[in-house]
Scaffold this active site. Structure first.
Site, short mmCIF file in Angstrom:
data_model
loop_
_atom_site.label_atom_id
_atom_site.label_comp_id
_atom_site.label_asym_id
_atom_site.label_seq_id
_atom_site.Cartn_x
_atom_site.Cartn_y
_atom_site.Cartn_z
N ASP A 12 0.78 -1.25 0.00
CA ASP A 12 0.00 0.00 0.00
C ASP A 12 0.82 1.30 0.00
O ASP A 12 0.49 2.23 0.77
CB ASP A 12 -0.97 0.02 1.20
CG ASP A 12 -2.00 -1.11 1.16
OD1 ASP A 12 -1.98 -1.91 0.22
OD2 ASP A 12 -2.83 -1.18 2.09
N LYS A 110 -7.15 -4.89 -3.09
CA LYS A 110 -7.89 -5.47 -1.96
C LYS A 110 -8.78 -4.42 -1.34
O LYS A 110 -8.54 -3.22 -1.47
CB LYS A 110 -6.90 -6.01 -0.93
CG LYS A 110 -5.97 -4.94 -0.38
CD LYS A 110 -4.94 -5.49 0.56
CE LYS A 110 -4.04 -4.40 1.09
NZ LYS A 110 -4.73 -3.38 1.90
N CYS A 155 -1.99 -2.93 7.60
CA CYS A 155 -1.89 -3.84 6.44
C CYS A 155 -0.60 -4.66 6.43
O CYS A 155 -0.62 -5.82 6.01
CB CYS A 155 -2.11 -3.06 5.16
SG CYS A 155 -3.83 -2.50 5.04
C1 VGL Z 1 -4.64 0.54 5.79
C2 VGL Z 1 -6.21 1.43 7.20
C3 VGL Z 1 -7.17 1.32 6.24
C4 VGL Z 1 -3.21 0.13 5.58
C5 VGL Z 1 -5.59 0.41 4.81
O1 VGL Z 1 -2.76 0.09 4.42
O2 VGL Z 1 -2.52 -0.15 6.58
N1 VGL Z 1 -4.96 1.02 6.99
N2 VGL Z 1 -6.86 0.81 5.04
#
Ligand code: VGL
Ligand code: ZN
Length: 201
Positions: A12, A110, A155
């Site tokens: 991410d 995702k 994540c």
């Molecule tokens: C994430 C919160 C919501 C992350 C993704 O990538 O850690 N955290 N969505």
């Protein structure tokens, strides 16, 4: 180069998780040069991309009267509510422009189902719906995975724990990760990872 049975999973590294983004992680962009260098070392490189529809159930704005960073009960358990982030097709959902995303062979998206969040790169937050990454890694002959990216305590940690449970050896390069740190989640998840057997490098 790293051995053929090792994969790098970059979690991410998207604009919304970098400073100035909708869910900006402090110093989220600082780790990118180190991640780029690691990507050049591995023969298998996977990127994940948080990829939510605008009406996603993890967004506080989609729950009447709910504040960001509060918790709701979903059919699959407790779910933190976030500011709207990584909406499909937006600039916030794009990879940070400094990330050498061309070096990856696979991008796993995702969190695209309205009713289920997915922190982990392997299984959604109901712990049963697969993203398919487990099968991809096995088909590529991968036995050991190294994880880097954002955020350490969500994540990255969920992905590391799921990868370990799926039978992979797992290393998290902490210097190439940054945390959200919500109510002590950074320390809690570091403890959970090391207790489970994740190597924190
Ligand atoms: C994430 C919160 C919501 C992350 C993704 O990538 O850690 N955290 N969505
Ligand atoms: Zn998300």
């Amino acid at each position: 180069m790293r051995p053929i049975d090792q994969a790098l999973i970059v979690i991410d590294v998207q604009n919304d998780f970098c400073p100035g983004g909708a869910l900006g992680v402090a110093e989220g962009d600082v780790i990118i040069p180190q991640i780029n260098a690691l990507m050049a070392e591995f023969q298998t490189v996977v990127l994940t991309q948080d990829w939510h529809p605008p009406d996603h159930s993890s967004f506080a704005a989609n729950h009447l009267g709910a504040a960001p960073f509060s918790t709701v009960q979903m059919p699959y358990g407790a779910q933190t509510l976030w500011p709207a982030h990584c909406v499909q097709g937006t600039k916030g959902a794009a990879f940070h422009p400094a990330l050498h995303s061309d070096l990856a062979q696979l991008i796993v998206r995702k969190g695209f189902r309205v009713g289920i969040d997915s922190y982990s790169a392997l299984y959604e937050n109901d712990k049963t719906t697969p993203t398919g990454l487990d099968g991809y890694l096995r088909a590529r002959g991968i036995r050991r995975v190294t994880l880097v990216g954002l955020a350490t305590d969500f994540c990255v940690a969920f992905s590391a724990l799921d990868a370990l449970a799926a039978g992979f050896d797992v290393t998290v390069v902490q210097g190439a990760c940054r945390a959200i740190d919500l109510d002590g989640s950074r320390a809690r998840q570091q403890q959970a990872m090391s207790a489970a057997g994740v190597v924190l490098a």
